[in-house]
Write a protein that holds these residues in place. Structure first.
Motif, short mmCIF file in Angstrom:
data_model
loop_
_atom_site.label_atom_id
_atom_site.label_comp_id
_atom_site.label_asym_id
_atom_site.label_seq_id
_atom_site.Cartn_x
_atom_site.Cartn_y
_atom_site.Cartn_z
N PRO A 1 41.18 41.62 68.30
CA PRO A 1 42.23 42.49 67.76
C PRO A 1 43.27 41.71 66.93
O PRO A 1 43.75 42.21 65.91
N LEU A 2 43.59 40.48 67.37
CA LEU A 2 44.53 39.65 66.62
C LEU A 2 43.98 39.37 65.22
O LEU A 2 44.71 39.48 64.22
N SER A 3 42.72 39.03 65.14
CA SER A 3 42.09 38.74 63.85
C SER A 3 42.10 39.98 62.95
O SER A 3 42.38 39.88 61.75
N ILE A 4 41.79 41.13 63.53
CA ILE A 4 41.79 42.38 62.75
C ILE A 4 43.20 42.67 62.23
O ILE A 4 43.37 43.01 61.05
N LEU A 5 44.19 42.51 63.06
CA LEU A 5 45.58 42.73 62.65
C LEU A 5 45.98 41.78 61.52
O LEU A 5 46.60 42.19 60.54
N LEU A 6 45.61 40.53 61.65
CA LEU A 6 45.90 39.53 60.62
C LEU A 6 45.21 39.88 59.30
O LEU A 6 45.82 39.80 58.23
N LEU A 7 43.96 40.31 59.39
CA LEU A 7 43.22 40.70 58.18
C LEU A 7 43.84 41.92 57.51
O LEU A 7 43.92 41.99 56.28
N VAL A 8 44.31 42.87 58.30
CA VAL A 8 44.99 44.04 57.73
C VAL A 8 46.25 43.58 56.99
O VAL A 8 46.54 44.06 55.88
N GLY A 9 46.98 42.64 57.56
CA GLY A 9 48.15 42.10 56.89
C GLY A 9 47.79 41.43 55.57
O GLY A 9 48.47 41.63 54.55
N PHE A 10 46.71 40.64 55.58
CA PHE A 10 46.26 40.00 54.34
C PHE A 10 45.86 41.04 53.30
O PHE A 10 46.16 40.90 52.12
N TYR B 1 48.92 42.55 51.70
CA TYR B 1 49.50 41.62 50.73
C TYR B 1 48.64 41.56 49.46
O TYR B 1 49.17 41.54 48.34
N GLN B 2 47.32 41.51 49.61
CA GLN B 2 46.43 41.43 48.46
C GLN B 2 46.52 42.68 47.59
O GLN B 2 46.48 42.59 46.36
N CYS C 1 40.03 41.64 49.22
CA CYS C 1 40.20 42.84 50.07
C CYS C 1 38.84 43.33 50.57
O CYS C 1 38.70 43.65 51.75
N ALA C 2 37.87 43.39 49.68
CA ALA C 2 36.54 43.87 50.06
C ALA C 2 35.91 42.95 51.12
O ALA C 2 35.34 43.43 52.11
N VAL C 3 36.06 41.65 50.93
CA VAL C 3 35.52 40.69 51.91
C VAL C 3 36.23 40.85 53.25
O VAL C 3 35.60 40.86 54.31
N ASN D 1 50.94 44.35 41.47
CA ASN D 1 51.99 43.63 40.74
C ASN D 1 51.45 42.76 39.61
O ASN D 1 52.12 42.58 38.60
N HIS D 2 50.25 42.20 39.80
CA HIS D 2 49.73 41.26 38.81
C HIS D 2 48.37 41.65 38.25
O HIS D 2 47.86 40.97 37.35
N GLY D 3 47.74 42.68 38.79
CA GLY D 3 46.45 43.13 38.27
C GLY D 3 45.31 42.16 38.49
O GLY D 3 44.33 42.18 37.76
N SER D 4 45.42 41.32 39.51
CA SER D 4 44.39 40.31 39.77
C SER D 4 43.18 40.93 40.46
O SER D 4 43.27 41.36 41.62
N ILE D 5 42.07 40.94 39.76
CA ILE D 5 40.83 41.49 40.30
C ILE D 5 40.38 40.68 41.52
O ILE D 5 39.79 41.23 42.45
N SER D 6 40.68 39.38 41.53
CA SER D 6 40.27 38.55 42.66
C SER D 6 40.88 39.06 43.96
O SER D 6 40.27 38.93 45.03
N MET D 7 42.05 39.66 43.90
CA MET D 7 42.68 40.22 45.10
C MET D 7 41.85 41.39 45.65
O MET D 7 41.74 41.56 46.86
#
Length: 171
Positions: A106-115, A118-119, A135-137, A125-131
């Motif tokens: 659950p900690l990992s899932i919560l951290l990934l949701v936070g990431f 942010y992404q 997100c998909a990964v 804000n910047h239109g970065s496709i890499s973000m």
């Protein structure tokens, strides 16, 4: 190469492959943050400029040149903090997942949701496709983590204790 025999084995292979890939990426991320501490900004800009000249594709070369010109000390400091913090958090949670520590799922899932949040913020804000790719990964990692967590909880409920999970081979 052995063929995958069932869905549970496919989940294990997928989860472990994703863990390995994310672990390598987190390690590289952390090391990059450390390197940025010691590499002067002028050297980074010169390297980016040299890279842009070496690339023959004009739009891509221009994009790299523009990115290099926008680099500042503040941007470098942000990159250092982000890479070190993001990499360290991921390395710790991934190590816990490798050890199959139940509360780390659950900690990992919560951290990934936070990431992911942010992404998405960075994308808008910047239109970065890499973000969006990150997100998909991360969404795929959340799904695999959730499935693995459910499998471990089921195994624990069948065996009756958490110590039996550590002593037996789950995979």
């Amino acid at each position: 190469m052995n063929k995958v025999k069932n869905k549970e084995e496919l989940l294990d292979v997928s989860f472990n492959t994703m863990l390995l890939g994310k672990s390598i990426f987190a390690f590289v991320e952390f090391i990059s943050g450390l390197l940025l501490i010691f590499v002067p900004l002028d050297l980074i800009k010169a390297t980016i400029h040299h890279l842009a000249l070496a690339i023959s594709l004009s739009p891509f070369s221009t994009m790299i040149t523009n990115a290099g010109e926008r680099l500042t000390n503040d941007a470098t400091l942000f990159a250092i903090v982000y890479l070190l913090l993001h990499g360290a958090l991921k390395l710790v949670t991934l190590a816990l997942l490798w050890k199959k520590i139940l509360w780390s799922y659950p900690l990992s899932i919560l951290l990934l949701v936070g990431f992911i949040l942010y992404q998405i913020f960075e994308f808008f804000n910047h239109g970065s496709i890499s973000m969006l790719v990150l997100c998909a990964v991360d969404v795929l990692m959340i799904i695999l983590t959730l499935l693995e967590y459910r499998k471990l909880k089921t195994h624990i409920s069948k065996e009756g204790s958490y110590s039996s999970l550590k002593n037996s081979k789950v995979n």
